[in-house]
Design a protein around this motif. Structure first.
Motif, mmCIF file in Angstrom:
data_model
loop_
_atom_site.group_PDB
_atom_site.id
_atom_site.type_symbol
_atom_site.label_atom_id
_atom_site.label_comp_id
_atom_site.label_asym_id
_atom_site.label_seq_id
_atom_site.Cartn_x
_atom_site.Cartn_y
_atom_site.Cartn_z
ATOM 1 N N GLY A 157 0.807 -1.217 0.000
ATOM 2 C CA GLY A 157 0.000 0.000 0.000
ATOM 3 C C GLY A 157 0.835 1.259 0.000
ATOM 4 N N VAL A 158 1.887 1.282 0.802
ATOM 5 C CA VAL A 158 2.769 2.451 0.831
ATOM 6 C C VAL A 158 3.506 2.600 -0.495
ATOM 7 N N ALA A 159 3.943 1.498 -1.066
ATOM 8 C CA ALA A 159 4.635 1.561 -2.358
ATOM 9 C C ALA A 159 3.737 2.185 -3.420
ATOM 10 N N LEU A 160 2.483 1.770 -3.475
ATOM 11 C CA LEU A 160 1.551 2.321 -4.452
ATOM 12 C C LEU A 160 1.280 3.798 -4.182
ATOM 13 N N SER A 161 1.138 4.155 -2.914
ATOM 14 C CA SER A 161 0.953 5.564 -2.553
ATOM 15 C C SER A 161 2.161 6.401 -2.964
ATOM 16 N N TYR A 162 3.343 5.817 -2.834
ATOM 17 C CA TYR A 162 4.561 6.548 -3.173
ATOM 18 C C TYR A 162 4.650 6.773 -4.680
ATOM 19 N N LEU A 163 4.196 5.811 -5.477
ATOM 20 C CA LEU A 163 4.141 6.024 -6.927
ATOM 21 C C LEU A 163 3.216 7.197 -7.241
ATOM 22 N N ASP A 164 2.072 7.275 -6.574
ATOM 23 C CA ASP A 164 1.159 8.399 -6.777
ATOM 24 C C ASP A 164 1.799 9.719 -6.369
ATOM 25 N N PHE A 165 2.584 9.684 -5.332
ATOM 26 C CA PHE A 165 3.184 10.893 -4.754
ATOM 27 C C PHE A 165 4.357 11.404 -5.577
ATOM 28 N N ARG A 166 5.218 10.512 -6.029
ATOM 29 C CA ARG A 166 6.476 10.930 -6.645
ATOM 30 C C ARG A 166 6.632 10.566 -8.127
ATOM 31 N N LEU A 167 5.930 9.536 -8.588
ATOM 32 C CA LEU A 167 6.108 9.073 -9.968
ATOM 33 C C LEU A 167 4.742 8.969 -10.645
ATOM 34 N N GLN A 168 4.090 10.105 -10.747
ATOM 35 C CA GLN A 168 2.710 10.123 -11.221
ATOM 36 C C GLN A 168 2.578 9.728 -12.692
ATOM 37 N N GLU A 169 3.687 9.750 -13.425
ATOM 38 C CA GLU A 169 3.620 9.342 -14.827
ATOM 39 C C GLU A 169 3.398 7.837 -14.979
ATOM 40 N N ILE A 170 3.604 7.087 -13.900
ATOM 41 C CA ILE A 170 3.344 5.648 -13.938
ATOM 42 C C ILE A 170 1.858 5.426 -13.651
ATOM 43 N N GLU A 184 -7.904 0.149 -3.072
ATOM 44 C CA GLU A 184 -8.935 1.123 -2.697
ATOM 45 C C GLU A 184 -9.336 1.020 -1.224
ATOM 46 N N PRO A 185 -9.754 -0.143 -0.713
ATOM 47 C CA PRO A 185 -10.119 -0.186 0.702
ATOM 48 C C PRO A 185 -8.928 0.001 1.639
ATOM 49 N N VAL A 186 -7.766 -0.488 1.234
ATOM 50 C CA VAL A 186 -6.569 -0.324 2.066
ATOM 51 C C VAL A 186 -6.274 1.146 2.284
ATOM 52 N N SER A 187 -6.410 1.946 1.239
ATOM 53 C CA SER A 187 -6.062 3.367 1.320
ATOM 54 C C SER A 187 -6.959 4.136 2.273
ATOM 55 N N HIS A 188 -8.098 3.554 2.659
ATOM 56 C CA HIS A 188 -9.028 4.243 3.557
ATOM 57 C C HIS A 188 -8.881 3.812 5.017
ATOM 58 N N TYR A 189 -7.983 2.891 5.293
ATOM 59 C CA TYR A 189 -7.713 2.578 6.697
ATOM 60 C C TYR A 189 -7.198 3.842 7.391
ATOM 61 N N ARG A 190 -7.566 4.003 8.647
ATOM 62 C CA ARG A 190 -7.123 5.193 9.384
ATOM 63 C C ARG A 190 -5.609 5.324 9.376
ATOM 64 N N SER A 191 -4.892 4.200 9.509
ATOM 65 C CA SER A 191 -3.434 4.251 9.555
ATOM 66 C C SER A 191 -2.851 4.842 8.273
ATOM 67 N N PHE A 192 -3.547 4.657 7.158
ATOM 68 C CA PHE A 192 -3.085 5.247 5.895
ATOM 69 C C PHE A 192 -3.475 6.701 5.783
ATOM 70 N N THR A 193 -4.692 7.041 6.209
ATOM 71 C CA THR A 193 -5.148 8.421 6.025
ATOM 72 C C THR A 193 -4.410 9.409 6.914
ATOM 73 N N VAL A 194 -4.015 8.994 8.116
ATOM 74 C CA VAL A 194 -3.344 9.936 9.027
ATOM 75 C C VAL A 194 -1.841 10.027 8.780
ATOM 76 N N THR A 195 -1.329 9.192 7.872
ATOM 77 C CA THR A 195 0.113 9.209 7.599
ATOM 78 C C THR A 195 0.415 9.611 6.150
ATOM 79 N N ARG A 196 -0.522 10.287 5.500
ATOM 80 C CA ARG A 196 -0.315 10.654 4.096
ATOM 81 C C ARG A 196 1.004 11.397 3.899
ATOM 82 N N PHE A 197 1.620 11.162 2.744
ATOM 83 C CA PHE A 197 2.850 11.884 2.416
ATOM 84 C C PHE A 197 2.585 13.385 2.400
ATOM 85 N N GLN A 198 3.579 14.144 2.877
ATOM 86 C CA GLN A 198 3.452 15.606 2.896
ATOM 87 C C GLN A 198 4.731 16.285 2.470
#
Length: 198
Positions: A157-170, A184-198
């Motif tokens: 989940g973090v790897a996929l989020s990081y692609l969205d954050f830094r390598l959006q062309e993928i 999709e459901p993983v990204s809505h866990y509280r642990s994911f939402t409160v630790t979003r990349f900034q």
């Protein structure tokens, strides 16, 4: 315990999410640092000046993501975030995807004409192959529902989020729709939402 981290490190985010899922959040003091500054205080915690670093209650500094994850899992018996051999294989793939993406980002930041360099293509090819392998294996992997994520879920989940954050062309969601559906459901866990990349 103290967790040394910054807001853009996928490795630190994996550890922070794991601590939340392990219900250790209240025992964790977050210490925000810039590892690129290599301050003497931080170098005393980790001489290679990388995050995350977990300082244990007894003062040891643990410096590698997977090592920290296994340490956290032993701090509280339940819920265990360790998994079957299948889950460990997926954890390795998730970690490898983070590595390839992170190395691509750092190389682009500091290398001239990185797009023409063979390492750029090699890493991007590795990302594509790893995404394909994860999608193939994730179809038979049952993600936790309404309870703790496992380490493999967190790393992927973090790897996929990081692609969205830094390598959006993928455009991994288009190329790997089953993986997008899994995420999709993983990204809505509280642990994911409160630790979003900034």
């Amino acid at each position: 315990m103290k967790l040394y981290l910054n807001g853009t490190s996928p490795y630190a985010r994996v550890v922070r999410i794991a601590a939340i899922e392990k219900q250790l959040e209240d025992r964790l003091e977050l210490c925000w640092v810039d590892p690129w500054q290599s301050s003497p205080d931080f170098l005393a915690k980790n001489p290679v000046s990388k995050v995350p670093v977990l300082e244990t209650d007894t003062g040891e500094s643990l410096t590698e993501t997977l090592l920290i994850l296994f340490y956290l899992d032993r701090q509280q018996p339940t819920p265990t975030l360790l998994d079957s051999p299948e889950g460990l294989a997926l954890l390795g793939l998730g970690q490898a995807l983070i590595d390839a993406a992170f190395q691509t980002v750092i190389y682009r930041k500091y290398a001239e004409n990185s797009a023409q360099h063979p390492l750029e293509k090699r890493r991007l090819d590795a990302i594509t192959r790893t995404l394909a392998t994860i999608e193939e294996q994730i179809s038979t992997h049952k993600t936790a529902k309404n309870h703790a994520l496992r380490f493999c879920d967190i790393a992927i989940g973090v790897a996929l989020s990081y692609l969205d954050f830094r390598l959006q062309e993928i455009d991994w969601r288009t190329d790997f729709p089953h993986l997008a559906q899994w995420f999709e459901p993983v990204s809505h866990y509280r642990s994911f939402t409160v630790t979003r990349f900034q």
